[in-house]
Design a protein around this motif. Structure first.
Motif, PDB file in Angstrom:
ATOM      1  N   THR A 140      32.431  30.561  47.882  1.00 57.17           N
ATOM      2  CA  THR A 140      33.293  29.170  47.414  1.00 57.17           C
ATOM      3  C   THR A 140      32.212  28.085  47.324  1.00 57.17           C
ATOM      4  OG1 THR A 140      33.763  28.600  49.620  1.00 57.17           O
ATOM      5  CG2 THR A 140      35.516  30.234  48.734  1.00 57.17           C
ATOM      6  N   TYR A 141      30.986  28.060  47.682  1.00 57.59           N
ATOM      7  CA  TYR A 141      30.017  27.067  47.507  1.00 57.59           C
ATOM      8  C   TYR A 141      29.636  27.049  46.080  1.00 57.59           C
ATOM      9  CZ  TYR A 141      26.815  30.824  48.842  1.00 57.59           C
ATOM     10  OH  TYR A 141      26.165  31.915  48.799  1.00 57.59           O
ATOM     11  N   LYS A 142      29.624  28.012  45.463  1.00 58.86           N
ATOM     12  CA  LYS A 142      29.082  27.633  43.718  1.00 58.86           C
ATOM     13  C   LYS A 142      29.850  27.195  43.004  1.00 58.86           C
ATOM     14  CE  LYS A 142      25.961  31.373  44.615  1.00 58.86           C
ATOM     15  NZ  LYS A 142      25.714  32.769  44.653  1.00 58.86           N
ATOM     16  N   TYR A 143      30.583  27.659  42.118  1.00 59.15           N
ATOM     17  CA  TYR A 143      31.750  26.874  41.316  1.00 59.15           C
ATOM     18  C   TYR A 143      32.880  26.588  42.125  1.00 59.15           C
ATOM     19  CZ  TYR A 143      28.937  28.824  37.366  1.00 59.15           C
ATOM     20  OH  TYR A 143      27.890  29.120  36.522  1.00 59.15           O
ATOM     21  N   PHE A 192      33.383  44.535  42.712  1.00 61.33           N
ATOM     22  CA  PHE A 192      32.560  43.434  42.153  1.00 61.33           C
ATOM     23  C   PHE A 192      32.295  42.595  43.113  1.00 61.33           C
ATOM     24  CE2 PHE A 192      35.078  45.611  38.515  1.00 61.33           C
ATOM     25  CZ  PHE A 192      34.190  45.902  37.748  1.00 61.33           C
ATOM     26  N   ASP A 193      30.903  41.804  42.699  1.00 56.86           N
ATOM     27  CA  ASP A 193      30.663  40.608  43.225  1.00 56.86           C
ATOM     28  C   ASP A 193      30.805  39.498  42.460  1.00 56.86           C
ATOM     29  OD1 ASP A 193      29.276  38.450  44.229  1.00 56.86           O
ATOM     30  OD2 ASP A 193      28.164  39.678  45.453  1.00 56.86           O
ATOM     31  N   CYS A 194      31.837  38.640  42.700  1.00 57.44           N
ATOM     32  CA  CYS A 194      32.173  37.710  41.636  1.00 57.44           C
ATOM     33  C   CYS A 194      31.674  36.305  42.293  1.00 57.44           C
ATOM     34  CB  CYS A 194      33.661  37.562  41.624  1.00 57.44           C
ATOM     35  SG  CYS A 194      34.529  39.398  41.187  1.00 57.44           S
ATOM     36  N   ALA A 195      30.364  36.105  42.660  1.00 54.94           N
ATOM     37  CA  ALA A 195      30.073  34.970  43.076  1.00 54.94           C
ATOM     38  C   ALA A 195      29.866  33.965  41.978  1.00 54.94           C
ATOM     39  CB  ALA A 195      28.466  35.279  44.092  1.00 54.94           C
ATOM     40  N   HIS A 196      29.422  34.581  41.033  1.00 53.28           N
ATOM     41  CA  HIS A 196      29.078  33.529  39.685  1.00 53.28           C
ATOM     42  C   HIS A 196      30.281  33.732  38.879  1.00 53.28           C
ATOM     43  CE1 HIS A 196      24.948  32.228  40.221  1.00 53.28           C
ATOM     44  NE2 HIS A 196      24.943  33.116  41.045  1.00 53.28           N
ATOM     45  N   THR A 236      31.806  35.304  55.091  1.00 54.75           N
ATOM     46  CA  THR A 236      30.898  34.888  54.338  1.00 54.75           C
ATOM     47  C   THR A 236      30.797  36.000  53.189  1.00 54.75           C
ATOM     48  OG1 THR A 236      29.033  35.475  55.536  1.00 54.75           O
ATOM     49  CG2 THR A 236      29.662  32.938  55.362  1.00 54.75           C
ATOM     50  N   LEU A 237      30.100  35.823  52.186  1.00 60.63           N
ATOM     51  CA  LEU A 237      30.225  36.498  50.907  1.00 60.63           C
ATOM     52  C   LEU A 237      29.634  38.015  51.259  1.00 60.63           C
ATOM     53  CD1 LEU A 237      30.410  37.815  47.865  1.00 60.63           C
ATOM     54  CD2 LEU A 237      28.523  36.187  47.485  1.00 60.63           C
ATOM     55  N   THR A 238      28.162  37.980  51.987  1.00 58.84           N
ATOM     56  CA  THR A 238      27.403  39.416  52.179  1.00 58.84           C
ATOM     57  C   THR A 238      28.312  40.134  53.106  1.00 58.84           C
ATOM     58  OG1 THR A 238      25.635  38.251  51.386  1.00 58.84           O
ATOM     59  CG2 THR A 238      25.463  40.425  52.575  1.00 58.84           C
ATOM     60  N   ALA A 239      28.931  39.286  54.348  1.00 63.25           N
ATOM     61  CA  ALA A 239      29.634  39.922  55.204  1.00 63.25           C
ATOM     62  C   ALA A 239      30.975  40.478  54.636  1.00 63.25           C
ATOM     63  CB  ALA A 239      30.047  38.849  56.315  1.00 63.25           C
ATOM     64  N   ALA A 258      20.527  43.245  40.479  1.00 66.49           N
ATOM     65  CA  ALA A 258      21.337  42.706  41.497  1.00 66.49           C
ATOM     66  C   ALA A 258      20.796  41.551  42.127  1.00 66.49           C
ATOM     67  CB  ALA A 258      22.131  43.926  42.224  1.00 66.49           C
ATOM     68  N   PHE A 259      21.947  40.452  42.618  1.00 64.71           N
ATOM     69  CA  PHE A 259      21.453  39.524  43.445  1.00 64.71           C
ATOM     70  C   PHE A 259      20.730  40.316  44.747  1.00 64.71           C
ATOM     71  CE2 PHE A 259      22.042  35.990  46.538  1.00 64.71           C
ATOM     72  CZ  PHE A 259      21.786  35.053  45.663  1.00 64.71           C
ATOM     73  N   PRO A 260      19.468  39.739  45.372  1.00 62.89           N
ATOM     74  CA  PRO A 260      18.941  40.497  46.406  1.00 62.89           C
ATOM     75  C   PRO A 260      19.954  40.779  47.550  1.00 62.89           C
ATOM     76  CG  PRO A 260      17.474  38.663  45.771  1.00 62.89           C
ATOM     77  CD  PRO A 260      18.947  38.544  44.818  1.00 62.89           C
ATOM     78  N   SER A 261      20.529  39.800  48.023  1.00 60.56           N
ATOM     79  CA  SER A 261      21.599  40.195  49.104  1.00 60.56           C
ATOM     80  C   SER A 261      22.603  41.298  48.863  1.00 60.56           C
ATOM     81  CB  SER A 261      22.426  38.926  49.337  1.00 60.56           C
ATOM     82  OG  SER A 261      23.013  38.967  50.842  1.00 60.56           O
ATOM     83  N   ASP A 262      22.991  41.661  47.907  1.00 57.99           N
ATOM     84  CA  ASP A 262      24.002  42.690  47.460  1.00 57.99           C
ATOM     85  C   ASP A 262      23.018  43.988  47.608  1.00 57.99           C
ATOM     86  OD1 ASP A 262      25.237  40.456  46.622  1.00 57.99           O
ATOM     87  OD2 ASP A 262      26.054  41.422  44.816  1.00 57.99           O
ATOM     88  N   LYS A 263      21.751  43.912  46.959  1.00 59.13           N
ATOM     89  CA  LYS A 263      20.888  45.057  46.924  1.00 59.13           C
ATOM     90  C   LYS A 263      20.648  45.358  48.401  1.00 59.13           C
ATOM     91  CE  LYS A 263      16.504  46.425  44.918  1.00 59.13           C
ATOM     92  NZ  LYS A 263      15.323  45.948  45.906  1.00 59.13           N
TER      93      LYS A 263
HETATM   94  C1  LIG Z   1      25.160  33.453  45.868  1.00 57.29           C
HETATM   95  C2  LIG Z   1      25.191  34.880  46.027  1.00 57.29           C
HETATM   96  C3  LIG Z   1      25.117  35.667  47.295  1.00 57.29           C
HETATM   97  C4  LIG Z   1      24.901  34.823  48.419  1.00 57.29           C
HETATM   98  O1  LIG Z   1      25.159  35.710  49.536  1.00 57.29           O
HETATM   99  P1  LIG Z   1      25.891  34.694  50.918  1.00 57.29           P
HETATM  100  O2  LIG Z   1      26.314  35.872  51.825  1.00 57.29           O
HETATM  101  O3  LIG Z   1      26.895  33.744  50.411  1.00 57.29           O
HETATM  102  O4  LIG Z   1      24.445  34.003  51.521  1.00 57.29           O
HETATM  103  C5  LIG Z   1      25.206  37.152  47.223  1.00 57.29           C
HETATM  104  N1  LIG Z   1      25.387  37.671  46.261  1.00 57.29           N
HETATM  105  C6  LIG Z   1      25.540  37.183  44.969  1.00 57.29           C
HETATM  106  C7  LIG Z   1      25.847  37.900  43.633  1.00 57.29           C
HETATM  107  C8  LIG Z   1      25.290  35.600  44.937  1.00 57.29           C
HETATM  108  O5  LIG Z   1      25.509  35.153  43.827  1.00 57.29           O
END
Ligand SMILES: *Cc1c(COP(=O)(O)O)cnc(C)c1O
Length: 424
Positions: free
Chosen positions: A244-247, A219-223, A106-109, A134-139
């Motif tokens: 892969t669950y966003k766009y 880069f975090d390219c989630a968006h 998954t993304l954060t992993a 930054a998105f909290p998970s990234d931080k």
């Molecule tokens: C959506 C999003 C996440 C979510 O992280 P998951 O590991 O998929 O839960 C993390 N970072 C950014 C920038 C996001 O947009």
């Protein structure tokens, strides 16, 4: 692009002439409690389900039922190599070479696994630069990496901040930070498209700057993935991650993407966490072998992947593959430009668009700051069938997605917003 017109008839005409109009029919569009089709504006948060997803997943369930373990090699889409069939489509979406892309975890992993390799602090160079919002998970991920390397997680983070009373990031400010702190910064890791403002950063420019100062750049390219032309290979970035669950419409919590630049593909000196899936495919099942690194992004895999989630990704990527990012971004610019045009009619003392004006600096999302609004506005929009996203204190985020949103959606959204604001 600037000759947009007011009125529903204009919107309907645009939909009629839209070369991608048939794609909306490939998706399930949520309905409200009265059975009315919703105006879905949150493809930036959870993309809609392609109708074909169910049959793709059912295929794997059936093969599993009928074949058991033999499905690894004999399934309609053999599971052993399943992820490989997705690599080329995914590489096209993010502008990379197949060698540079893998779908895993998954993304954060993935962000953590990338930092295991690309955040290698030394005595003098150990800081990480991120954007202030930054998105909290990234931080959290970055802070925990700092702690993992026995660094102070507060002083170890350098923030690239917007100026006072501004929301958007300026490259001049990044340059200044790097001039002062460049030698201390080990890694620059920012969101390609900011989740809050919708600002699409210039990846190539940031990478060049970072590399000039000896920093690695990710880069975090989630968006960004499936939303804008990322051109990851040409950007020169060391790594990138995205979900892969966003766009990319692959279902809640679905597997994520990972990019490692070609220049690192054959490096054995990079520290990394490995598993049997990072090992040479030819000898993977001989067991008891000495570890032998797979080249490219695949060499960062650990485990055999969840096929049911892969099937959902395949169902979605097959659609992207057919349309192509070029047509998607072309429609996206037109649709979001129209959205901006209609919003501007509401007047500057009512709303303010935080997202950059320039279509090259954004994807489809517009973040709208509404004067004197509170969360009740979001409730009212939901009540009239608009699914949007509220961010405290006063911002709604709406993302007209070119694959399934229409000009009519955008027209009706702004019309409803206008009535709510007039009656407030
Ligand atoms: C959506 C999003 C996440 C979510 O992280 P998951 O590991 O998929 O839960 C993390 N970072 C950014 C920038 C996001 O947009």
């Amino acid at each position: 692009m600037s000759n947009y017109k007011l009125g529903l008839d204009y919107a309907l005409r645009q939909d009629q002439n839209d070369e991608l109009k048939s794609y909306r029919n490939l998706f399930h569009i949520p309905k409200d409690t009265k059975g009315q089709t919703c105006i879905y504006m949150t493809g930036n948060s959870l993309g809609l389900q392609p109708k074909q997803t169910k049959s793709y997943i059912n295929q794997e369930l059936e093969d599993w039922a009928n074949l058991g373990v033999k499905g690894h090699t004999e399934a309609t889409n053999p599971w052993l190599t399943y992820h490989e069939t997705l690599t080329e489509s995914m590489a096209k979406i993010v502008g990379a070479k197949p060698l540079e892309v893998v779908i895993m975890n998954t993304l954060t992993a993935n962000l953590h696994f990338m930092m295991v390799s690309f955040y290698r602090p030394t005595k003098t160079r150990h800081k990480i630069l991120i954007e202030s919002d930054a998105f909290p998970s990234d931080k959290y991920a970055i802070e925990s990496q700092l702690r993992h390397h026995c660094q102070d997680y507060k002083s170890g983070v350098i923030q690239w901040k917007p100026r006072e009373n501004e929301e958007l990031l300026r490259y001049d400010d990044l340059e200044k930070i790097l001039e002062v702190h460049g030698d201390d910064i080990a890694l620059i890791m920012v969101g390609a498209v900011n989740y809050y403002t919708g600002q699409f950063l210039d990846l190539k420019r940031i990478t060049k700057l970072g590399h000039k100062h000896g920093c690695t750049v990710g880069f975090d390219c989630a968006h960004g993935a499936g939303n804008v032309a990322l051109e990851l290979h040409d950007s020169g970035a060391d790594f990138a991650v995205w979900c892969t669950y966003k766009y990319l419409n692959s279902g809640p919590g679905s597997l994520a993407g990972c990019f490692v630049h070609e220049r690192h593909a054959y490096r054995n000196d990079l520290n990394r966490f490995t598993g049997w899936w990072s090992h040479n495919k030819q000898t993977r099942f001989n067991m008891r072998q000495e570890f032998e690194q797979l080249p490219g992004a695949e060499g960062w895999q650990l485990s055999n992947p969840p096929i049911l989630s892969m099937a959902a990704i395949k169902a979605s990527l097959d659609i992207f593959n057919e349309v192509g990012m070029e047509k998607l971004t072309k429609k996206s610019k037109k649709l979001t430009g129209y959205f901006q045009f209609l919003l501007q009619q509401l007047g500057e003392d009512t709303i303010r668009i935080i997202t950059p004006n320039n279509h090259k600096e954004r994807g489809c999302q517009l973040s709208i700051q509404v004067k004197d609004a509170d969360k009740s506005l979001y409730g009212k929009l939901t009540h009239v069938g608009v699914i949007s996203d509220w961010r405290e204190p006063d911002v709604i985020r709406c993302a007209p997605v070119p694959l399934y949103n229409t000009f009519e959606d955008v027209y009706r959204l702004v019309d409803k917003l206008k009535s709510i604001l007039l009656n407030a």
